[in-house]
Design a protein around this motif. Structure first.
Motif, PDB file in Angstrom:
ATOM      1  N   GLY A 157       0.814  -1.211   0.000  1.00 33.01           N
ATOM      2  CA  GLY A 157       0.000   0.000   0.000  1.00 33.01           C
ATOM      3  C   GLY A 157       0.844   1.255   0.000  1.00 33.01           C
ATOM      4  N   ASP A 162       0.155   4.258  -2.526  1.00 32.38           N
ATOM      5  CA  ASP A 162       0.058   5.447  -1.687  1.00 32.38           C
ATOM      6  C   ASP A 162      -1.226   5.451  -0.856  1.00 32.38           C
ATOM      7  OD1 ASP A 162       0.971   7.811  -0.590  1.00 32.38           O
ATOM      8  OD2 ASP A 162       0.034   9.072  -2.121  1.00 32.38           O
ATOM      9  N   VAL A 163      -1.558   4.274  -0.299  1.00 33.16           N
ATOM     10  CA  VAL A 163      -2.727   4.144   0.568  1.00 33.16           C
ATOM     11  C   VAL A 163      -2.344   3.280   1.769  1.00 33.16           C
ATOM     12  CG1 VAL A 163      -4.423   4.369  -1.301  1.00 33.16           C
ATOM     13  CG2 VAL A 163      -3.580   2.106  -0.654  1.00 33.16           C
ATOM     14  N   ASP A 164      -3.144   3.375   2.821  1.00 35.21           N
ATOM     15  CA  ASP A 164      -2.928   2.559   4.009  1.00 35.21           C
ATOM     16  C   ASP A 164      -3.853   1.351   3.941  1.00 35.21           C
ATOM     17  OD1 ASP A 164      -2.452   1.453   6.441  1.00 35.21           O
ATOM     18  OD2 ASP A 164      -3.334   3.079   7.632  1.00 35.21           O
ATOM     19  N   LEU A 218     -10.548   2.494  -2.941  1.00 39.72           N
ATOM     20  CA  LEU A 218      -9.233   2.910  -3.407  1.00 39.72           C
ATOM     21  C   LEU A 218      -9.339   3.848  -4.602  1.00 39.72           C
ATOM     22  CD1 LEU A 218      -7.214  -0.447  -3.206  1.00 39.72           C
ATOM     23  CD2 LEU A 218      -7.115   1.482  -1.627  1.00 39.72           C
ATOM     24  N   GLU A 221     -10.474   7.270  -3.488  1.00 40.29           N
ATOM     25  CA  GLU A 221      -9.372   8.018  -2.887  1.00 40.29           C
ATOM     26  C   GLU A 221      -8.430   8.557  -3.949  1.00 40.29           C
ATOM     27  OE1 GLU A 221      -7.212   6.131   0.226  1.00 40.29           O
ATOM     28  OE2 GLU A 221      -9.008   5.351   1.208  1.00 40.29           O
ATOM     29  N   SER A 222      -8.166   7.717  -4.960  1.00 38.84           N
ATOM     30  CA  SER A 222      -7.252   8.136  -6.014  1.00 38.84           C
ATOM     31  C   SER A 222      -7.818   9.331  -6.777  1.00 38.84           C
ATOM     32  CB  SER A 222      -6.996   6.975  -6.986  1.00 38.84           C
ATOM     33  OG  SER A 222      -6.236   7.384  -8.089  1.00 38.84           O
ATOM     34  N   ARG A 225      -7.466  12.836  -5.150  1.00 32.57           N
ATOM     35  CA  ARG A 225      -6.169  13.465  -4.967  1.00 32.57           C
ATOM     36  C   ARG A 225      -5.954  14.597  -5.964  1.00 32.57           C
ATOM     37  NH1 ARG A 225      -2.928   7.809  -5.003  1.00 32.57           N
ATOM     38  NH2 ARG A 225      -3.893   6.886  -3.165  1.00 32.57           N
TER      39      ARG A 225
END
Length: 451
Positions: A157, A162-164, A218, A221-222, A225
């Motif tokens: 990740g 670039d995620v948790d 995901l 979230e992307s 950004r």
């Protein structure tokens, strides 16, 4: 004199009457099937399995021909073809133009410069793992495979998406359900309809739905950004968004992310599990790894430059992958008729190359069942065929993440062995389970002790 298809031999093997027993063996003990065939028939064998005939080649020259020299004639084969029902058309299972486009999108994320920049993220996740394990000193067994899976998902990740991924509880179990289904497809040759409500098929369908929701989050979230982000997730979203049919693009994105997440964490977790199990069985090797880590790292987190200061740890990881290669089988299908090592391979035939058997072949390895990291020490003899050691595959399908995986495995192993000693439970057998990767059946319970 060149061997033609008309003069080529047919590989030896069991009679067609053995097809049912071989199918049962494929389901019950895949490693025994491969090692038994290599021991009995040598370089090449023809194995009747159910309604199929498998052509198994166990010679480095044959592996080179199938995987590299004539790779265009060989598509992904048994197991991966059947896994497509579970995994869709991600990088692991796709072919042709789609595979080339996927590889082109993913390749930049694994450039040497970018891999070097990921060492800090690996060290952060490694420190978290060591802290979790340290808290378990004196508290009883902990399942090391679960802890390493959490580690590798966290690294994946941070480094690629670039995620948790820790925010998605249960994602490791969902990937296990997908992998179980993929191997069920192999063992049954996809003859069991997916709609039949068998327990593992129900778990798989539930896991796929949950993973679909994870992918949706995901992607959201992307897209939220700032413009200009160039992580792998953003590149995948952009690529699949160009599909004319949004539903096709959404399905492609799901398949690619699920495959990336599965392949990206499973192989490294398996490698570290086997490495730590081998260290428990060989305390004198652990002492050397511990001393090297203390000398190279002191009490700080490692960085990319420390990779060159950990040569014995690197050699140990390579030896662990020799004995327990994360990708234990490389299946292919011959598009056109071919000749491999003087043996005829019909068009459409299922062809198998096994790193597991090549890595344990006494023709190329001295005392092949012996654990000896010094085989890979700097300056050690490499007087063996190049394709006798292929833990990351070979040819155009060579694992794109090999450098990142090695960096992660070496740095994390050094951090663990510097601070802790892990002991397996006395009397508990550790058995290899050949799934999409070669994992430890039932996990690896250990007790944690200070170094």
């Amino acid at each position: 004199m060149t061997t033609t298809t008309s003069t080529a031999r047919t590989p030896p093997g069991p009679s067609r009457a053995a097809a049912l027993s071989m199918l049962l063996l494929l389901n019950r003990d895949r490693l025994a099937m491969m090692t038994g065939a290599a021991r009995r028939y040598g370089d090449a064998s023809r194995l009747p399995v159910g309604h199929k005939t498998l052509y198994f080649f166990n010679n480095p020259a044959h592996a080179k021909h199938v995987l590299a020299d004539n790779a265009a004639n060989y598509h992904k084969g048994i197991g991966l073809v059947h896994a497509r029902r579970a995994l869709g058309d991600g990088l692991l299972t796709s072919e042709g133009d789609l595979w080339r486009e996927q590889r082109k999108i993913i390749q930049p994320a694994f450039q040497s410069r970018r891999v070097a920049q990921q060492a800090d993220a690996i060290a952060v996740e490694g420190s978290r793992l060591v802290d979790r394990l340290h808290a378990r000193i004196g508290t009883g067994p902990v399942n090391l495979v679960d802890e390493l899976t959490s580690l590798t998902l966290g690294v994946l990740g941070r480094t690629l998406l670039d995620v948790d991924l820790h925010a998605f509880a249960g994602i490791g179990r969902d990937f296990a359900a997908v992998q179980d289904q993929a191997m069920f497809e192999l063992a049954t040759l996809s003859m069991v309809p997916m709609w039949i409500p068998l327990p593992h098929q129900l778990r798989f369908r539930q896991a796929r739905r949950r993973l679909g929701r994870v992918v949706g989050r995901l992607v959201a979230e992307s897209r939220g950004r700032a413009d200009g982000t160039d992580d792998l997730l953003s590149r995948l979203v952009e690529s699949t968004g160009r599909e004319a049919d949004p539903r096709v693009g959404q399905a492609r994105l799901r398949d690619e992310l699920v495959t990336l997440l599965l392949a990206g964490h499973e192989t490294t977790a398996s490698t570290l599990s086997w490495a730590l199990h081998l260290l428990d069985r060989h305390p004198q090797v652990w002492e050397r790894v511990h001393a090297e880590a203390v000398g190279a790292l002191g009490d700080r987190r490692p960085g990319y430059s420390d990779l060159s200061r950990l040569p014995y740890t690197n050699a140990l990881i390579q030896e662990a992958m020799r004995l327990y290669p994360p990708v234990w089988l490389l299946p292919r299908i011959a598009v056109h008729e071919d000749v491999v090592g003087g043996y005829r391979v019909p068009a459409g035939a299922d062809v198998l190359i096994s790193p597991y058997t090549l890595h344990r072949d006494s023709r190329f390895w001295d005392r092949p069942d012996r654990f000896d990291p010094d085989r890979f020490a700097p300056g050690a003899s490499t007087d063996r065929p190049r394709y006798a050691y292929i833990p990351f595959g070979a040819g155009p399908r060579f694992c794109v993440g090999n450098h990142l995986g090695m960096l992660e495995a070496v740095l994390v192993l050094a951090m663990i062995c510097r601070d802790l000693r892990l002991a397996g439970l006395p009397g508990r057998p550790v058995v290899a389970e050949p799934m999409l990767s070669l994992r430890i059946r039932g996990g690896l319970p250990v007790t944690v002790h200070p170094a």
